[in-house]
Scaffold this motif. Structure first.
Motif, PDB file in Angstrom:
ATOM      1  N   ARG A  87     -14.628  17.612  87.530  1.00  0.00           N
ATOM      2  CA  ARG A  87     -13.631  16.557  87.304  1.00  0.00           C
ATOM      3  C   ARG A  87     -13.236  15.978  88.645  1.00  0.00           C
ATOM      4  O   ARG A  87     -12.510  16.615  89.429  1.00  0.00           O
ATOM      5  N   ASN A 111     -16.762  13.908  84.766  1.00  0.00           N
ATOM      6  CA  ASN A 111     -16.070  14.853  83.887  1.00  0.00           C
ATOM      7  C   ASN A 111     -17.092  15.405  82.911  1.00  0.00           C
ATOM      8  O   ASN A 111     -17.672  14.653  82.117  1.00  0.00           O
ATOM      9  N   GLU A 113     -16.774  16.894  80.298  1.00  0.00           N
ATOM     10  CA  GLU A 113     -16.392  16.685  78.897  1.00  0.00           C
ATOM     11  C   GLU A 113     -16.826  15.313  78.378  1.00  0.00           C
ATOM     12  O   GLU A 113     -16.737  15.054  77.173  1.00  0.00           O
ATOM     13  N   ASN A 114     -17.299  14.438  79.261  1.00  0.00           N
ATOM     14  CA  ASN A 114     -17.831  13.148  78.826  1.00  0.00           C
ATOM     15  C   ASN A 114     -18.952  13.314  77.807  1.00  0.00           C
ATOM     16  O   ASN A 114     -19.164  12.455  76.945  1.00  0.00           O
ATOM     17  N   ARG A 115     -19.680  14.398  77.927  1.00  0.00           N
ATOM     18  CA  ARG A 115     -20.825  14.608  77.030  1.00  0.00           C
ATOM     19  C   ARG A 115     -20.392  14.678  75.571  1.00  0.00           C
ATOM     20  O   ARG A 115     -21.150  14.300  74.679  1.00  0.00           O
ATOM     21  N   ASP A 116     -19.178  15.143  75.340  1.00  0.00           N
ATOM     22  CA  ASP A 116     -18.661  15.200  73.973  1.00  0.00           C
ATOM     23  C   ASP A 116     -18.338  13.814  73.429  1.00  0.00           C
ATOM     24  O   ASP A 116     -18.154  13.642  72.221  1.00  0.00           O
ATOM     25  N   LYS A 117     -18.269  12.840  74.317  1.00  0.00           N
ATOM     26  CA  LYS A 117     -17.982  11.452  73.925  1.00  0.00           C
ATOM     27  C   LYS A 117     -19.244  10.597  73.889  1.00  0.00           C
ATOM     28  O   LYS A 117     -19.168   9.381  73.724  1.00  0.00           O
ATOM     29  N   GLY A 118     -20.390  11.220  74.089  1.00  0.00           N
ATOM     30  CA  GLY A 118     -21.641  10.471  74.126  1.00  0.00           C
ATOM     31  C   GLY A 118     -21.866   9.733  75.428  1.00  0.00           C
ATOM     32  O   GLY A 118     -22.671   8.797  75.491  1.00  0.00           O
ATOM     33  N   LEU A 119     -21.164  10.157  76.496  1.00  0.00           N
ATOM     34  CA  LEU A 119     -21.267   9.527  77.811  1.00  0.00           C
ATOM     35  C   LEU A 119     -21.958  10.458  78.794  1.00  0.00           C
ATOM     36  O   LEU A 119     -21.942  11.687  78.622  1.00  0.00           O
ATOM     37  N   ARG A 121     -22.167  12.657  82.173  1.00  0.00           N
ATOM     38  CA  ARG A 121     -21.142  13.416  82.891  1.00  0.00           C
ATOM     39  C   ARG A 121     -20.478  12.552  83.959  1.00  0.00           C
ATOM     40  O   ARG A 121     -19.266  12.556  84.128  1.00  0.00           O
TER      41      ARG A 121
END
Length: 390
Positions: A87, A111, A113-119, A121
């Protein structure tokens, strides 16, 4: 088309009016950002310029990786981001001379956690500037720019350090870095026909092996392996490309001397450690750019491998501990420039530390910008017709 049109300086020909290009990711692809052959050549030229000193990066030492914003464990401000894995916000500015003669800065937020948003990292942009006026030349989508320049550096290493007859590649981590590193190895060692890959998830492994089969049909053997030892043993080229948490070097992927055969080229663009055997004098230890690691000596407390997981940082920790002579460390730019020897025989073992340099983005960004201008790619934006403040 005039020479000004070809190199992009026409955008500054109507000063004080300032126009610049916006290049989206599709524009970047059209302008050749995925052309690995051209990217390897650009990185090789860049390494020569580093070696002769025709560059500048951040920091008082002119060699810093960049400037980073990190977040505290505890903040009284509820909206401040939390310090989760990777982060951060980071700026990587540089100037590069030679045929490039431009300045620029990669800027990104990251971040996991971007991967959980389809983005991805990290989400990256790059601003290229005229080295004389400082005016912007282009604002670019930079995820592909960064990925390909990162992979091209191991390709330069392979051009000078791998055996010409290399056939077997072993990879830890089937992600973007693995794709671009393999692409660069295929450009520089065209006899490659066997791949070993270690990963953590079946979906990632399936996606990677499917991409390899489609992109490189000449790789006739693809084997998923379970351990780092299997990746390294019997490989002509081995690379660790897996992201891991920084802070505990004992948990970084580790190369053990007993795994490494004579003639192997080890490329390490991601977290890596070495065992005591790999410290031996028969292992040629090459840094992508010595100045970067010397900057870490100034900027970070020892031991620095805790803070920066690059194997080159571990080399310098060992030098400070007295376990490794400073003269054991070599520089890729010196090798590229012919001022130090590359591979001299088929038995030599090399390990290359790839730390990431802002000048790499400037080099590849300049090439892509000039390709875009020459081919009418991108959207021209206006900064001003005349500045309100003079």
């Amino acid at each position: 088309m005039s020479e000004n049109d070809k190199d992009g300086s026409d955008l500054l020909s109507a000063l004080p009016r300032v126009d610049f290009l916006y290049l989206s990711e599709p524009d970047m692809i059209r302008a050749g950002v995925t052309n690995m052959s051209q990217c390897v050549d650009a990185m090789e030229e860049m390494f020569h310029l580093l070696h002769i000193g025709d560059y500048r990066m951040a920091g008082g030492n002119n060699n810093s990786h960049g400037a980073i914003v990190v977040f505290p464990e505890n903040s009284p401000f509820p909206d401040m981001p939390k310090p989760t894995t990777d982060r951060r916000f980071m700026a990587m500015p540089a100037y590069l001379g030679g045929s490039f003669c431009t300045a620029g800065m990669k800027w990104y937020g990251s971040n996991i956690e971007n991967r959980d948003k389809g983005l991805p990292r990290s989400i990256l942009t790059f601003m290229l500037n005229d080295a004389d006026t400082g005016a912007p030349l282009a604002l670019m989508s930079a995820n592909l720019l960064s990925a390909y320049r990162t992979g091209a550096v191991p390709g330069v290493g392979a051009r000078h350090l791998a055996r010409r007859d290399s056939r077997v590649v072993g990879i830890v981590g089937p992600g973007v870095m693995a794709r671009t590193s393999l692409a660069a190895f295929m450009e520089t060692c065209p006899l490659i026909d066997t791949l070993k890959i270690k990963g953590r998830g079946k979906a990632n492994l399936d996606a990677f092996t499917g991409w390899v089969a489609e992109t490189y049909p000449q790789i006739t053997t693809i084997k998923v392996v379970e351990t780092e030892e299997e990746v390294v043993r019997g490989s002509d080229i081995a690379t660790f490309c897996a992201s891991v948490a920084t802070g505990d070097p004992s948990k970084y992927p580790t190369v053990r001397r007993e795994w490494v055969s004579p003639g192997t080229f080890l490329s390490m663009p991601a977290p890596c450690n070495i065992d005591e055997g790999m410290q031996g004098p028969e292992i040629r230890k090459v840094l992508d750019f010595t100045g970067l690691y010397e900057a870490y000596l100034e900027e970070l407390p020892a031991p620095r491998h805790v803070h920066v997981p690059s194997v080159g940082v571990r080399f310098f920790d060992l030098v400070e501990e007295g376990s490794l002579p400073r003269e054991a460390l070599e520089d890729l730019g010196a090798i590229v420039s012919g001022d130090a020897p590359g591979r001299q025989n088929d038995e030599e073992i090399f390990i290359l530390s790839v730390g990431g340099l802002a000048v790499e983005d400037v080099a590849w960004g300049t090439v892509i910008y000039r390709n875009a201008v020459a081919n009418g790619i991108g959207v021209k934006l206006n900064l001003w017709d005349a500045p309100a403040l003079k």
